[in-house]
Design an enzyme around this catalytic site. Structure first.
Site, short mmCIF file in Angstrom:
data_model
loop_
_atom_site.label_atom_id
_atom_site.label_comp_id
_atom_site.label_asym_id
_atom_site.label_seq_id
_atom_site.Cartn_x
_atom_site.Cartn_y
_atom_site.Cartn_z
N HIS A 76 0.85 -1.19 0.00
CA HIS A 76 0.00 0.00 0.00
C HIS A 76 0.89 1.24 0.00
O HIS A 76 1.88 1.29 0.73
CB HIS A 76 -0.90 0.03 1.25
CG HIS A 76 -2.12 -0.82 1.10
ND1 HIS A 76 -3.35 -0.45 1.60
CD2 HIS A 76 -2.30 -2.01 0.51
CE1 HIS A 76 -4.24 -1.39 1.31
NE2 HIS A 76 -3.62 -2.34 0.66
N TYR A 207 -9.94 5.45 6.29
CA TYR A 207 -10.28 5.88 7.65
C TYR A 207 -11.41 6.90 7.51
O TYR A 207 -11.24 7.93 6.85
CB TYR A 207 -9.09 6.56 8.33
CG TYR A 207 -7.97 5.62 8.71
CD1 TYR A 207 -7.92 5.03 9.97
CD2 TYR A 207 -6.94 5.32 7.82
CE1 TYR A 207 -6.89 4.18 10.33
CE2 TYR A 207 -5.90 4.46 8.18
CZ TYR A 207 -5.89 3.90 9.44
OH TYR A 207 -4.87 3.06 9.79
N PRO A 298 -6.32 0.64 18.38
CA PRO A 298 -5.85 0.14 17.08
C PRO A 298 -5.75 1.18 15.96
O PRO A 298 -5.06 0.93 14.97
CB PRO A 298 -6.87 -0.95 16.72
CG PRO A 298 -8.06 -0.70 17.58
CD PRO A 298 -7.57 -0.01 18.81
N LYS A 302 -0.52 0.50 15.20
CA LYS A 302 0.82 0.56 15.76
C LYS A 302 1.20 -0.64 16.63
O LYS A 302 2.39 -0.90 16.84
CB LYS A 302 0.98 1.85 16.59
CG LYS A 302 1.08 3.10 15.75
CD LYS A 302 2.38 3.11 14.97
CE LYS A 302 2.46 4.21 13.95
NZ LYS A 302 3.57 4.05 13.01
N TYR A 390 3.20 7.31 10.53
CA TYR A 390 2.39 6.13 10.21
C TYR A 390 3.25 5.03 9.58
O TYR A 390 3.06 3.85 9.87
CB TYR A 390 1.28 6.55 9.25
CG TYR A 390 0.21 5.51 9.01
CD1 TYR A 390 -1.05 5.60 9.62
CD2 TYR A 390 0.43 4.42 8.16
CE1 TYR A 390 -2.04 4.66 9.39
CE2 TYR A 390 -0.55 3.48 7.94
CZ TYR A 390 -1.78 3.60 8.56
OH TYR A 390 -2.74 2.65 8.33
P1 FAD Z 1 0.02 -10.97 21.90
O1 FAD Z 1 -0.23 -11.08 20.44
O2 FAD Z 1 -1.13 -10.67 22.79
O3 FAD Z 1 0.71 -12.32 22.34
C1 FAD Z 1 0.85 -12.67 23.70
C2 FAD Z 1 0.78 -14.17 23.80
O4 FAD Z 1 1.02 -14.56 25.15
C3 FAD Z 1 -0.59 -14.70 23.43
O5 FAD Z 1 -0.46 -15.71 22.44
C4 FAD Z 1 -1.15 -15.23 24.74
O6 FAD Z 1 -2.01 -16.33 24.55
C5 FAD Z 1 0.13 -15.60 25.48
N1 FAD Z 1 -0.01 -15.66 26.94
C6 FAD Z 1 -0.72 -14.84 27.75
N2 FAD Z 1 -0.61 -15.21 29.02
C7 FAD Z 1 0.20 -16.29 29.04
C8 FAD Z 1 0.67 -17.14 30.07
N3 FAD Z 1 0.34 -16.93 31.34
N4 FAD Z 1 1.48 -18.17 29.74
C9 FAD Z 1 1.83 -18.38 28.44
N5 FAD Z 1 1.39 -17.61 27.42
C10 FAD Z 1 0.59 -16.58 27.71
N6 FAD Z 1 -3.04 -3.91 16.26
C11 FAD Z 1 -3.05 -3.30 15.10
O7 FAD Z 1 -2.03 -2.71 14.73
N7 FAD Z 1 -4.18 -3.32 14.30
C12 FAD Z 1 -5.31 -4.02 14.69
O8 FAD Z 1 -6.30 -4.06 13.97
C13 FAD Z 1 -5.32 -4.66 15.92
N8 FAD Z 1 -6.40 -5.38 16.36
C14 FAD Z 1 -6.37 -5.99 17.59
C15 FAD Z 1 -7.47 -6.72 18.07
C16 FAD Z 1 -7.44 -7.33 19.34
C17 FAD Z 1 -8.63 -8.12 19.83
C18 FAD Z 1 -6.28 -7.21 20.13
C19 FAD Z 1 -6.23 -7.86 21.51
C20 FAD Z 1 -5.18 -6.53 19.64
C21 FAD Z 1 -5.21 -5.90 18.37
N9 FAD Z 1 -4.10 -5.20 17.86
C22 FAD Z 1 -4.14 -4.57 16.68
C23 FAD Z 1 -2.85 -5.13 18.56
C24 FAD Z 1 -1.85 -6.18 18.07
O9 FAD Z 1 -2.51 -7.31 17.59
C25 FAD Z 1 -0.94 -6.45 19.23
O10 FAD Z 1 -0.22 -5.25 19.51
C26 FAD Z 1 0.05 -7.61 19.00
O11 FAD Z 1 -0.66 -8.83 19.02
C27 FAD Z 1 1.13 -7.60 20.09
O12 FAD Z 1 1.86 -8.77 20.03
P2 FAD Z 1 2.42 -9.44 21.36
O13 FAD Z 1 3.16 -10.65 20.90
O14 FAD Z 1 3.09 -8.42 22.18
O15 FAD Z 1 1.14 -9.85 22.20
C1 DHB Z 2 -5.89 -2.43 10.08
C2 DHB Z 2 -6.06 -2.17 11.41
C3 DHB Z 2 -5.85 -0.89 11.87
O1 DHB Z 2 -5.98 -0.63 13.17
C4 DHB Z 2 -5.50 0.13 11.04
O2 DHB Z 2 -5.33 1.36 11.56
C5 DHB Z 2 -5.32 -0.13 9.71
C6 DHB Z 2 -5.51 -1.42 9.23
C7 DHB Z 2 -6.10 -3.80 9.60
O3 DHB Z 2 -6.53 -4.64 10.40
O4 DHB Z 2 -5.85 -4.07 8.42
#
Ligand code: FAD
Ligand code: DHB
Length: 416
Positions: A76, A207, A298, A302, A390
């Protein structure tokens, strides 16, 4: 009976942060054990982020994770901003001198990472329970967990990485007073997200600020759309049958001579919106990374990108600490990451505030939002500021052989 083991880094959580950290450490010759309480299938199907900054894409390519990303990702060059019945395009690639975004779902990054770790024979355990961490103050950290077969493990480590997300156990394991800053903001709305078997009705992400609330049109593949609607905080998903979702999306995105293509909803969920930063991101030999240390709403995509940036820095710091006995990068890790974290926290708070409708919002707030949006689509310097933040900050380098010190390696997160 407890199985006693030894590794260099115990990693809690197999989300993007934990898996990528384990991959990067292995490239630097450091072994790790990564434990996850969900199943592999669950981790590979959990619908979350999709928009990758150019710096994230470059890093994934550089560490051998670019093949499927380049074959299946959707490049994109910008975004659309819609408000007041008009849709405007911002060309981020042009505004930043060439930086390109990529849509590639978090589920796919997680699948690629799990496949790479398993192919490398990594210690990666799913469906663990009763995970706990201790001893990180004493310099003798221990990771304990029960594996999927019910066997208890005690793993002696040199360091522990808390990559277990916002609701994990590592951050709460830090003793009282260990976190000197906890900053939080919750928002009075949530996102209802759908994955739909509907070809995207746009070539780039839209957006949209509408008086009914925010809407976002993103995508996953040329056949699958990913769309979001602002809904009230604590909304019950049962209030949103598929027909109502499509009707509301069509209302918010409506423009003359443009139509939204609908299709079967494959998955839907509601995400609360919160900003949260805990600091420092290190306590003794426990290092927090990704959502375990900070979360952003979200808007602006980021969260995943921050997790990638954190573990890229953490892997370099741990290689230097554990292979070379040099603690300087580990000491600088938290401050270095927090600079980027706060810039992303600002961007996502700002985009959220500018595009969402607060319950009871008055004319004053609405007019400020519209003035801000109008400024972005008419001022090149305003648009460039958004484009730079961004698309990513300074490039993310991972070079486990480096001997540069923290100022030379991590002088600043600002783009050159
Ligand atoms: P996570 O992906 O949360 O991974 C943490 C892992 O630790 C998980 O697999 C969990 O199961 C595991 N865990 C937890 N507790 C324990 C334990 N006690 N023992 C062992 N394992 C454990 N970001 C965007 O940029 N755009 C989006 O559209 C967006 N949508 C999102 C929607 C949701 C519902 C959520 C919750 C987040 C979203 N985010 C989005 C944010 C993005 O997905 C996260 O910032 C990203 O997943 C961070 O990665 P992480 O590995 O730090 O954490
Ligand atoms: C997506 C999610 C976001 O939060 C965003 O700002 C742009 C794209 C996505 O899920 O593709």
């Amino acid at each position: 009976m407890t199985v006693h083991e030894r590794t260099q880094v115990g990693i809690v959580g197999a989300g993007p942060a934990g898996l990528l950290l384990s991959h990067l450490l292995a490239l630097g010759g450091i072994d790790s054990v990564c434990v996850e309480n969900r199943s592999r299938a669950y981790c590979e199907a959990r619908q979350r982020a999709g928009m990758l900054e150019s710096t994230t894409v470059d890093l994934l390519r550089a560490v051998g994770l670019g093949i499927r990303l380049d074959a299946e990702g959707l490049p994109h060059n910008g975004i659309y901003l819609q408000f007041d019945g008009e849709r405007h395009r911002l060309d981020f690639r042009e505004l930043t001198g060439g930086r390109q975004l990529m849509i590639y779902a978090q589920t796919e990054i997680v699948k690629d990472l799990i496949a790479a770790r398993i192919a490398a024979g990594a210690a990666l355990e799913f469906e663990v329970s009763d995970t706990s961490v201790a001893g990180f103050d004493s310099g003798r950290p221990v990771l304990r967990y029960t594996d999927a077969r019910g066997e208890r493990h005690e793993v002696r480590c040199d360091a522990i990485a808390g990559c277990d997300g916002f609701h994990g156990i590592t951050r709460p394991s830090i003793p009282a007073g260990g976190l000197t800053m906890l900053a939080e903001r919750s928002y009075p709305y949530a996102w209802l997200g759908i994955l739909a078997a509907a070809p995207p009705s746009t070539d780039e992400v839209i957006y949209c600020r509408h008086d009914n609330g925010f809407a976002l049109h993103s995508m996953r593949t040329p056949e699958v759309g990913r769309l979001y609607l602002q809904v009230p905080a604590d909304e019950d998903i049962n209030n949103w049958p598929d027909d109502r979702i499509w009707a509301e999306l069509a209302t918010r995105f409506a423009l003359p001579s443009w139509a939204l293509t609908s299709g079967p909803v494959l998955q839907k969920s509601i995400t609360p919106m919160r900003s949260f930063v805990a600091a420092p991101m290190r306590h003794g030999r426990l290092f927090l990374a990704g959502d375990a240390a900070h979360i952003v709403p979200p808007t602006g995509a980021k969260g995943l990108n921050l997790a990638v940036a954190d573990v890229t820095a953490l892997a370099t710091a741990l290689v230097r600490l554990l292979r070379d006995g040099d603690p300087s990068l580990a000491a600088a890790y938290s401050d270095y990451c927090l600079e980027r974290v706060w810039r992303s926290t600002h961007l996502s708070w700002w985009m959220t505030s500018m595009l969402h409708i607060t319950p009871g919002q008055d004319q004053f707030e609405s007019r400020l939002q519209l003035a801000q949006l109008r400024h972005l689509v008419t001022s090149k310097s305003a648009a460039t500021m958004l484009a730079e933040t961004y698309t990513g900050y300074a490039p993310l380098h991972y070079d486990p052989t480096t001997h540069l010190d923290a100022p030379a390696l991590w002088g600043s997160t600002s783009a050159a």
